[in-house]
Scaffold this motif. Sequence first.
Motif, mmCIF file in Angstrom:
data_model
loop_
_atom_site.group_PDB
_atom_site.id
_atom_site.type_symbol
_atom_site.label_atom_id
_atom_site.label_comp_id
_atom_site.label_asym_id
_atom_site.label_seq_id
_atom_site.Cartn_x
_atom_site.Cartn_y
_atom_site.Cartn_z
ATOM 1 N N ARG A 1 0.053 -7.406 -4.767
ATOM 2 C CA ARG A 1 1.325 -7.692 -4.086
ATOM 3 C C ARG A 1 1.204 -7.492 -2.593
ATOM 4 O O ARG A 1 1.772 -8.226 -1.799
ATOM 5 C CB ARG A 1 2.422 -6.786 -4.659
ATOM 6 C CG ARG A 1 3.782 -6.993 -4.003
ATOM 7 C CD ARG A 1 4.778 -5.995 -4.539
ATOM 8 N NE ARG A 1 6.045 -6.123 -3.830
ATOM 9 C CZ ARG A 1 7.016 -5.241 -3.933
ATOM 10 N NH1 ARG A 1 6.879 -4.192 -4.701
ATOM 11 N NH2 ARG A 1 8.137 -5.414 -3.265
ATOM 12 N N TYR A 2 0.439 -6.481 -2.183
ATOM 13 C CA TYR A 2 0.352 -6.163 -0.767
ATOM 14 C C TYR A 2 -0.872 -6.754 -0.081
ATOM 15 O O TYR A 2 -0.889 -6.903 1.121
ATOM 16 C CB TYR A 2 0.383 -4.637 -0.574
ATOM 17 C CG TYR A 2 1.741 -4.070 -0.879
ATOM 18 C CD1 TYR A 2 2.771 -4.191 0.048
ATOM 19 C CD2 TYR A 2 2.013 -3.470 -2.091
ATOM 20 C CE1 TYR A 2 4.038 -3.703 -0.224
ATOM 21 C CE2 TYR A 2 3.282 -2.975 -2.377
ATOM 22 C CZ TYR A 2 4.292 -3.098 -1.438
ATOM 23 O OH TYR A 2 5.541 -2.614 -1.705
ATOM 24 N N LEU B 1 0.977 -12.986 6.556
ATOM 25 C CA LEU B 1 1.291 -11.593 6.858
ATOM 26 C C LEU B 1 0.133 -10.886 7.540
ATOM 27 O O LEU B 1 -1.027 -11.071 7.181
ATOM 28 C CB LEU B 1 1.657 -10.845 5.591
ATOM 29 C CG LEU B 1 2.863 -11.364 4.818
ATOM 30 C CD1 LEU B 1 3.152 -10.468 3.626
ATOM 31 C CD2 LEU B 1 4.084 -11.478 5.713
ATOM 32 N N VAL B 2 0.485 -10.042 8.512
ATOM 33 C CA VAL B 2 -0.482 -9.201 9.207
ATOM 34 C C VAL B 2 0.008 -7.764 9.110
ATOM 35 O O VAL B 2 1.061 -7.405 9.652
ATOM 36 C CB VAL B 2 -0.613 -9.607 10.697
ATOM 37 C CG1 VAL B 2 -1.608 -8.700 11.409
ATOM 38 C CG2 VAL B 2 -1.008 -11.069 10.828
ATOM 39 N N ASN B 3 -0.720 -6.939 8.382
ATOM 40 C CA ASN B 3 -0.444 -5.502 8.304
ATOM 41 C C ASN B 3 0.919 -5.167 7.710
ATOM 42 O O ASN B 3 1.530 -4.168 8.086
ATOM 43 C CB ASN B 3 -0.579 -4.860 9.698
ATOM 44 C CG ASN B 3 -0.727 -3.350 9.631
ATOM 45 O OD1 ASN B 3 -1.338 -2.823 8.699
ATOM 46 N ND2 ASN B 3 -0.161 -2.662 10.595
ATOM 47 N N ARG B 4 1.425 -5.988 6.799
ATOM 48 C CA ARG B 4 2.713 -5.731 6.167
ATOM 49 C C ARG B 4 2.779 -6.390 4.799
ATOM 50 O O ARG B 4 2.032 -7.334 4.510
ATOM 51 C CB ARG B 4 3.884 -6.273 7.020
ATOM 52 C CG ARG B 4 4.294 -5.406 8.192
ATOM 53 C CD ARG B 4 4.688 -3.996 7.766
ATOM 54 N NE ARG B 4 5.201 -3.204 8.866
ATOM 55 C CZ ARG B 4 4.443 -2.491 9.703
ATOM 56 N NH1 ARG B 4 3.133 -2.500 9.578
ATOM 57 N NH2 ARG B 4 5.005 -1.765 10.653
ATOM 58 N N GLY B 5 3.717 -5.892 3.973
ATOM 59 C CA GLY B 5 4.064 -6.545 2.726
ATOM 60 C C GLY B 5 5.378 -7.269 2.892
ATOM 61 O O GLY B 5 6.150 -6.995 3.822
ATOM 62 N N THR C 1 7.935 -4.834 4.876
ATOM 63 C CA THR C 1 7.854 -3.435 4.518
ATOM 64 C C THR C 1 7.371 -2.598 5.709
ATOM 65 O O THR C 1 6.811 -3.126 6.667
ATOM 66 C CB THR C 1 6.886 -3.242 3.343
ATOM 67 O OG1 THR C 1 5.587 -3.729 3.737
ATOM 68 C CG2 THR C 1 7.357 -4.017 2.121
ATOM 69 N N ALA C 2 7.579 -1.292 5.621
ATOM 70 C CA ALA C 2 7.122 -0.371 6.665
ATOM 71 C C ALA C 2 5.632 -0.104 6.514
ATOM 72 O O ALA C 2 5.048 -0.285 5.442
ATOM 73 C CB ALA C 2 7.906 0.933 6.580
ATOM 74 N N ALA D 1 1.806 -2.059 14.252
ATOM 75 C CA ALA D 1 2.695 -3.220 14.274
ATOM 76 C C ALA D 1 2.364 -4.160 13.126
ATOM 77 O O ALA D 1 1.239 -4.199 12.633
ATOM 78 C CB ALA D 1 2.566 -3.957 15.603
ATOM 79 N N GLY D 2 3.368 -4.928 12.700
ATOM 80 C CA GLY D 2 3.179 -5.935 11.658
ATOM 81 C C GLY D 2 3.850 -7.238 12.048
ATOM 82 O O GLY D 2 4.844 -7.233 12.782
ATOM 83 N N ILE D 3 3.295 -8.344 11.578
ATOM 84 C CA ILE D 3 3.841 -9.660 11.908
ATOM 85 C C ILE D 3 3.799 -10.542 10.671
ATOM 86 O O ILE D 3 2.868 -10.461 9.865
ATOM 87 C CB ILE D 3 3.031 -10.353 13.024
ATOM 88 C CG1 ILE D 3 2.837 -9.442 14.234
ATOM 89 C CG2 ILE D 3 3.703 -11.656 13.462
ATOM 90 C CD1 ILE D 3 1.911 -10.001 15.295
#
Length: 205
Positions: free
Chosen positions: A12-13, A35-39, A49-50, A54-56
């Motif tokens: 999922r992640y 997604l970059v560094n996030r779910g 998600t947290a 940073a996430g994008i």
Amino acid sequence: MLSAINSHTMLRYITITFTFLLFLTGSLAAQELRLVNRGLIKDSVVHLTAGPGAGIAWINNKEFANGTIEFDVKGKDILQKSFVGIAFHGVNDSTYDAVYFRPFNFQVPEAGRRKHSVQYISMPAHDWERLRTEFPGKYENEIDPTTDPNKWFHVKVIVTSPEVSVFVNGQRCLTVSQLSTQKTGMIGYWVGASSAGAWKNLKIN
């Protein structure tokens, strides 16, 4: 059984591209995100998600140069754990401009903290810390303090390179000149360190 559950959770992640349906500019359209560094939690709203750093969520096959970006966004009134906004003119996952908000500063009594409610950055050379140190008060500002930090608020970002103007609920809160050299590039939903976020009603013109 436990191994199967853990594998499902990891998939999922780890999966970085999703296609889902949401309302854009009044019509139902498919939007594919990388997604970059996030779910991602999928429904009619974009939820990131947290996580650390940073996430994008870049919008695949979408280039943005000059124009208007409008969206509704929601963060949380939790100190240092809610940084939500939009990235644009992305060259890659670390080179882009962004406008983001710190909802936990919207209604605080300290005027100094309220001045840190909206922020422009140009990564990787000009993060918030460098800009605040070298150009205090130039690339961040307060917004209308009646804006509820726990509820949806409406954002309009107008880019006419090199000028970037930001409006919250119809009121201008920031105008800056871009620090980057790129004039076009990727666009995506952005969150800061330890932050989750939610977006809806994205319009790009």
